[in-house]
Scaffold this motif. Structure first.
Motif, PDB file in Angstrom:
ATOM      1  N   ILE A 133       0.860  -1.186   0.000  1.00  0.00           N
ATOM      2  CA  ILE A 133       0.000   0.000   0.000  1.00  0.00           C
ATOM      3  C   ILE A 133       0.895   1.234   0.000  1.00  0.00           C
ATOM      4  O   ILE A 133       1.917   1.258   0.678  1.00  0.00           O
ATOM      5  CB  ILE A 133      -0.900  -0.032   1.252  1.00  0.00           C
ATOM      6  CG1 ILE A 133      -1.889  -1.192   1.142  1.00  0.00           C
ATOM      7  CG2 ILE A 133      -1.630   1.293   1.451  1.00  0.00           C
ATOM      8  CD1 ILE A 133      -2.612  -1.507   2.433  1.00  0.00           C
TER       9      ILE A 133
ATOM     10  N   VAL B  25      -8.786   6.323  -9.831  1.00  0.00           N
ATOM     11  CA  VAL B  25      -9.733   6.400  -8.706  1.00  0.00           C
ATOM     12  C   VAL B  25      -9.801   5.053  -7.983  1.00  0.00           C
ATOM     13  O   VAL B  25      -9.779   4.989  -6.750  1.00  0.00           O
ATOM     14  CB  VAL B  25     -11.128   6.835  -9.203  1.00  0.00           C
ATOM     15  CG1 VAL B  25     -12.191   6.573  -8.153  1.00  0.00           C
ATOM     16  CG2 VAL B  25     -11.112   8.314  -9.583  1.00  0.00           C
TER      17      VAL B  25
ATOM     18  N   SER C 135      -6.790   4.438  -5.876  1.00  0.00           N
ATOM     19  CA  SER C 135      -6.790   5.237  -4.642  1.00  0.00           C
ATOM     20  C   SER C 135      -7.560   4.525  -3.543  1.00  0.00           C
ATOM     21  O   SER C 135      -7.207   4.635  -2.369  1.00  0.00           O
ATOM     22  CB  SER C 135      -7.360   6.642  -4.894  1.00  0.00           C
ATOM     23  OG  SER C 135      -8.774   6.644  -4.921  1.00  0.00           O
ATOM     24  N   ARG C 136      -8.597   3.809  -3.893  1.00  0.00           N
ATOM     25  CA  ARG C 136      -9.372   3.080  -2.874  1.00  0.00           C
ATOM     26  C   ARG C 136      -8.520   2.025  -2.180  1.00  0.00           C
ATOM     27  O   ARG C 136      -8.801   1.646  -1.048  1.00  0.00           O
ATOM     28  CB  ARG C 136     -10.603   2.416  -3.508  1.00  0.00           C
ATOM     29  CG  ARG C 136     -11.717   3.386  -3.847  1.00  0.00           C
ATOM     30  CD  ARG C 136     -13.051   2.664  -3.993  1.00  0.00           C
ATOM     31  NE  ARG C 136     -13.027   1.645  -5.024  1.00  0.00           N
ATOM     32  CZ  ARG C 136     -13.389   1.840  -6.293  1.00  0.00           C
ATOM     33  NH1 ARG C 136     -13.795   3.026  -6.696  1.00  0.00           N
ATOM     34  NH2 ARG C 136     -13.357   0.853  -7.167  1.00  0.00           N
TER      35      ARG C 136
ATOM     36  N   GLY D 104      -5.322   2.502  -1.686  1.00  0.00           N
ATOM     37  CA  GLY D 104      -4.193   3.196  -1.074  1.00  0.00           C
ATOM     38  C   GLY D 104      -3.004   3.390  -2.004  1.00  0.00           C
ATOM     39  O   GLY D 104      -1.926   3.775  -1.547  1.00  0.00           O
ATOM     40  N   PHE D 105      -3.182   3.141  -3.310  1.00  0.00           N
ATOM     41  CA  PHE D 105      -2.087   3.371  -4.261  1.00  0.00           C
ATOM     42  C   PHE D 105      -2.166   4.773  -4.837  1.00  0.00           C
ATOM     43  O   PHE D 105      -3.233   5.373  -4.923  1.00  0.00           O
ATOM     44  CB  PHE D 105      -2.155   2.348  -5.410  1.00  0.00           C
ATOM     45  CG  PHE D 105      -1.927   0.933  -4.973  1.00  0.00           C
ATOM     46  CD1 PHE D 105      -0.701   0.535  -4.463  1.00  0.00           C
ATOM     47  CD2 PHE D 105      -2.942  -0.011  -5.060  1.00  0.00           C
ATOM     48  CE1 PHE D 105      -0.485  -0.775  -4.044  1.00  0.00           C
ATOM     49  CE2 PHE D 105      -2.746  -1.323  -4.638  1.00  0.00           C
ATOM     50  CZ  PHE D 105      -1.516  -1.702  -4.133  1.00  0.00           C
ATOM     51  N   ARG D 106      -1.000   5.278  -5.232  1.00  0.00           N
ATOM     52  CA  ARG D 106      -0.941   6.540  -5.972  1.00  0.00           C
ATOM     53  C   ARG D 106      -0.761   6.220  -7.442  1.00  0.00           C
ATOM     54  O   ARG D 106      -0.177   5.197  -7.785  1.00  0.00           O
ATOM     55  CB  ARG D 106       0.298   7.344  -5.538  1.00  0.00           C
ATOM     56  CG  ARG D 106       0.273   7.779  -4.094  1.00  0.00           C
ATOM     57  CD  ARG D 106       1.698   7.930  -3.588  1.00  0.00           C
ATOM     58  NE  ARG D 106       1.676   8.262  -2.178  1.00  0.00           N
ATOM     59  CZ  ARG D 106       1.808   9.506  -1.710  1.00  0.00           C
ATOM     60  NH1 ARG D 106       2.015  10.509  -2.537  1.00  0.00           N
ATOM     61  NH2 ARG D 106       1.755   9.734  -0.428  1.00  0.00           N
TER      62      ARG D 106
ATOM     63  N   ALA E 181      -5.254  12.123 -10.356  1.00  0.00           N
ATOM     64  CA  ALA E 181      -4.025  11.343 -10.194  1.00  0.00           C
ATOM     65  C   ALA E 181      -3.022  12.125  -9.364  1.00  0.00           C
ATOM     66  O   ALA E 181      -3.078  13.349  -9.293  1.00  0.00           O
ATOM     67  CB  ALA E 181      -3.431  10.997 -11.557  1.00  0.00           C
ATOM     68  N   ASP E 182      -2.099  11.397  -8.762  1.00  0.00           N
ATOM     69  CA  ASP E 182      -1.088  12.029  -7.917  1.00  0.00           C
ATOM     70  C   ASP E 182      -0.092  12.827  -8.753  1.00  0.00           C
ATOM     71  O   ASP E 182       0.316  13.920  -8.377  1.00  0.00           O
ATOM     72  CB  ASP E 182      -0.367  10.936  -7.130  1.00  0.00           C
ATOM     73  CG  ASP E 182       0.475  11.491  -5.999  1.00  0.00           C
ATOM     74  OD1 ASP E 182      -0.025  12.367  -5.270  1.00  0.00           O
ATOM     75  OD2 ASP E 182       1.619  11.053  -5.848  1.00  0.00           O
TER      76      ASP E 182
END
Lengths: 356, 356
Positions: free
Chosen positions: B7, B25, B28-29, B31-33, B49-50
């Protein structure tokens, strides 16, 4: 029919935590971009937002630049400094408005407002010093709880008074901050209503959820809550009454104690609320999208509940359970992208879904 | 149990359109960027996005910097230039892998691969010039369809041959590109299977959807599709066979024609697929999260369908219907944040949900 705020507009979000993060994702589904304003570096919301400003709330130049880049402003937490709000509100519309913040930022103002509306609250008294605490304890009795009037969350800024012997220590815990004594409420369980009010005054509420706290932190919200049909109606009407009285625009959370003498309002939060996270996997339109719809002048969405859900917060070391949860059916993970696991820190949540 | 990719890791996504947007999206759920690499300015995926790199696919320095910032790479479209892939694959793991791209980038290779697997395809022939087209038409007959071997999507790079008189014009339409003649298939309807294969070889498939195209562009996908129980089983097994043969990792879309002589494979897409968008409102884990789970070595998620859904693409001026759709119950909007509405451009989609 037209939409008040055109698709493609930019929503400024004050605060870059998990609530801002999930608001930004919901806004993207409706074609909006988000700009996060957050003092802390690398905010969770920034990972899924169009723009991020990292600056302090007293950085006037940063606040002005932020306003110039956004069409409307909303927030994920209610403790925005007053000076920042004064500056922002002259430059862009802010929803929910100042009245909701004024009322909810101060426990004394909030309780007085609720009483004036004819709603039940715990007995309370303004505490300014040892003398007023003594007088209040005479009236309210023990056990009771001393709370700072402002800036409390997740059980912070609170001290229990089990007997009068605890009074001095509890007052010292307040560190001189204005405080409030609250009587204990003999309740069977706590529920909350997540209500939305749109720019044109329409009100919608999600099905109330039943909350379990531990050490002052929400652990689970379960829908449906244990409520009779009339309690359920009361809960929703009461939330609508509050929203209307505040001329509120957006989503709000209303925490209620269920007692033999009716529903007692614990507190209100002028924002999306942890106890509404179940809506992500129980409704076509979740609380985050509902908030975005309300503040942008879109019609409120369909928040009918279609599943039973237990929302469980993942706090601190609960993150060790993620591999197991990832392998569990009917289980939807929502992690917040926080770099560091700390005890008591909300790292994510999981919705356990049971369909009819 | 542990998770392969920790993660907080960063996933590089090549291509910044709506598929990259919805992948980001979903990531992100968990915990990834995400870091988007996209030649076009202000890509839809960049809004959620990050990080975003705006650079051409032949910009070696940008590709190298991109790789240094990511832990693994995936993509939202299959036509990444070979030279870019050669550079990327030495620097970071890419899923799905090269074999899936090699096969799906070229219609001739793809059809040959499918035939070699024992699967049915439309009759086809390699077309290099007028003579080979004449020979192929002798064998396959008319009506038939001439397609470029590479870079076709949404009906582009295709010319129908209703009679032999159309042959010369159709060939001219190919503008000298290597082409393929395909015989018409007499099918009752088209379905697609969205399948996922994980790093450890586990395979899962979503319930097949039934697709309706218009002018070569997908208009609607409906679940459940009109399929007998055995057709449904065949469809899923066939998709699994393809995924296994390619040692595939990630989500893939397999388009199938339903005919009286069985299922005929139309084409495969080595990525999340427009016909899988219904999963966002019909499953606990949607195709985007399933793809992220597969490529990161997480267990595949629960993709059981819990509702009937009609996914409808919003193309060009369909955006004028958004205000009405926003006010329709059981209707979930997913807009792509594209600045300009153009005829034929996919601007968003809506999932019409019917619960049991």
């Amino acid at each position: 029919m037209t939409l008040a705020l055109p698709i493609g507009s930019t929503i400024g979000i004050i605060g870059g935590g998990q609530l801002g993060r999930m608001l930004s994702v919901a806004a993207s589904r409706l074609g909006f971009r988000c700009h996060i304003f957050e003092p802390g570096a690398t905010p969770p919301a920034g990972q899924v937002a169009d723009q991020v400003t990292t600056a302090a709330y007293d950085d006037e130049a940063a606040l002005r630049a932020f306003c110039q880049s956004v069409d409307i402003i909303t927030y994920e937490f209610e403790n925005i400094p007053t000076a920042a709000l004064d500056l922002l509100q002259d430059l862009a519309p802010i929803h929910p408005g100042r009245e909701a913040l004024r009322v909810s930022q101060d426990r004394l103002t909030e309780k007085t407002f609720l009483q004036d509306l004819g709603l039940q609250t715990a007995p309370f008294a303004d505490i300014t010093d040892a003398t007023s605490l003594e007088t209040a304890l005479d009236e309210i009795g023990t056990p009771s709880i001393l709370k700072t009037r402002r800036f409390g969350y997740d059980g912070k800024g609170q001290a229990r008074i089990m007997s009068r012997d605890d009074a001095a220590l509890a007052l010292a815990d307040m560190q001189g901050a204005p405080a409030l004594l609250e009587g204990f409420v003999n309740f069977s369980h706590e529920v909350s209503v997540i209500a939305a009010r749109s720019l044109d005054g329409a009100v919608a509420a999600f099905d109330p959820g039943e909350n379990v706290h531990n050490d002052g932190i929400l652990r689970t919200t379960t829908v449906p809550a244990r409520l009779t049909a009339s309690q359920r109606t009361d809960a929703v009407l009461l939330a609508a009454k509050i929203a209307n009285a505040l001329n509120y625009v957006g989503v709000m959370g209303v925490e209620l104690f269920v007692t033999s003498s009716g529903l007692i309002v614990n507190e209100i939060a002028p924002r999306v609320h942890n106890s509404g996270h179940w809506t992500q996997n129980g409704c076509s339109v979740d609380q985050f999208e509902q908030h975005i719809r309300a503040i942008t002048g879109w019609p409120l969405g369909d928040g009918q509940r279609y599943a039973d859900v237990v929302m469980e917060n993942l706090i601190g070391d609960d993150m060790n359970r993620v591999p197991e949860l990832a392998n569990t059916p009917d289980c939807a993970l929502h992690l917040y992208g926080k770099a560091e696991v700390k005890p008591g820190r909300k790292m994510g949540h999981v919705n356990h879904i049971k369909r009819g």
